[in-house]
Design a protein around this motif. Structure first.
Motif, PDB file in Angstrom:
ATOM      1  N   ASP A  10      -0.062   5.786   2.643  1.00  0.00           N
ATOM      2  CA  ASP A  10       0.556   4.775   2.071  1.00  0.00           C
ATOM      3  C   ASP A  10      -0.060   3.353   2.091  1.00  0.00           C
ATOM      4  OD1 ASP A  10       2.657   6.088   0.915  1.00  0.00           O
ATOM      5  OD2 ASP A  10       3.373   6.662   3.065  1.00  0.00           O
ATOM      6  N   ARG A  13      -1.061   1.291  -0.649  1.00  0.00           N
ATOM      7  CA  ARG A  13       0.192   0.946  -1.502  1.00  0.00           C
ATOM      8  C   ARG A  13       0.738  -0.104  -0.862  1.00  0.00           C
ATOM      9  NH1 ARG A  13       3.848   5.731  -1.902  1.00  0.00           N
ATOM     10  NH2 ARG A  13       4.639   4.902  -3.726  1.00  0.00           N
ATOM     11  N   ARG A  59       7.029   5.227  -7.726  1.00  0.00           N
ATOM     12  CA  ARG A  59       6.444   3.916  -7.335  1.00  0.00           C
ATOM     13  C   ARG A  59       7.100   3.339  -6.137  1.00  0.00           C
ATOM     14  NH1 ARG A  59       7.285  -1.431  -9.147  1.00  0.00           N
ATOM     15  NH2 ARG A  59       9.358  -0.804 -10.139  1.00  0.00           N
TER      16      ARG A  59
END
Length: 164
Positions: A10, A13, A59
């Protein structure tokens, strides 16, 4: 909305959110500074007290990076929080904070600390609305108590504490 613990994958992101969610604040230099505040190590060593929020499509729409103090068994610390601008004002940030408060309570902690910049009046108002108290400092920045040189020369910060 799905909440989960972050994993190392992650990292990119969240770094993208740190680049784009602040509306260009500080230009590329500001984005780089935000990215440096949330290095990969948080996604390797502090995942059990951090949270990600994803919308129905997967998302990323929010994150909170926090940890339990290694030196004070009463305290936990919120290091950085980000919410996608499209999701602000719908309670997502508060939900992330309350998840962290629950983690801290389960670990036997009785206080949570965090900081912000003295010019960030929106952050100051938000934290006080969540029950954080501003701690005394050695500066008054337009009526806001701050601690000079907290994060280095010329980097004053407002210190918050919240009892659980």
């Amino acid at each position: 909305m799905t909440f989960r613990r972050p994993v190392e994958d992650d990292f990119a992101r969240v770094q993208d959110g740190l680049t784009h969610w602040w509306g260009g604040l500080g230009g590329e230099d500001g984005a780089r500074q935000r990215r440096l505040l949330v290095p990969r190590l948080f996604f390797q060593h502090f995942t059990s007290t951090s949270h990600l929020a994803e919308d129905g499509t997967g998302r990323l729409v929010g994150f909170l990076v926090g940890f339990l103090s290694q030196d004070d068994p009463e305290e936990a610390y919120i290091h950085f929080v980000g919410v996608d601008p499209e999701r602000r004002r719908d309670g997502l940030g508060s939900r992330l904070y309350h998840r962290f408060f629950a983690d801290a309570r389960r670990a036997g902690r009785s206080r949570v600390r965090c900081i912000t910049g003295p010019a960030n009046l929106q952050s100051i108002a938000y934290h006080t609305s969540l029950g954080f108290r501003i701690e005394p400092g050695d500066l008054d920045v337009d009526g806001v108590p701050a601690t000079s040189h907290y994060d280095g020369e010329g980097l004053a910060r407002v210190k918050f504490v919240r009892d659980l």
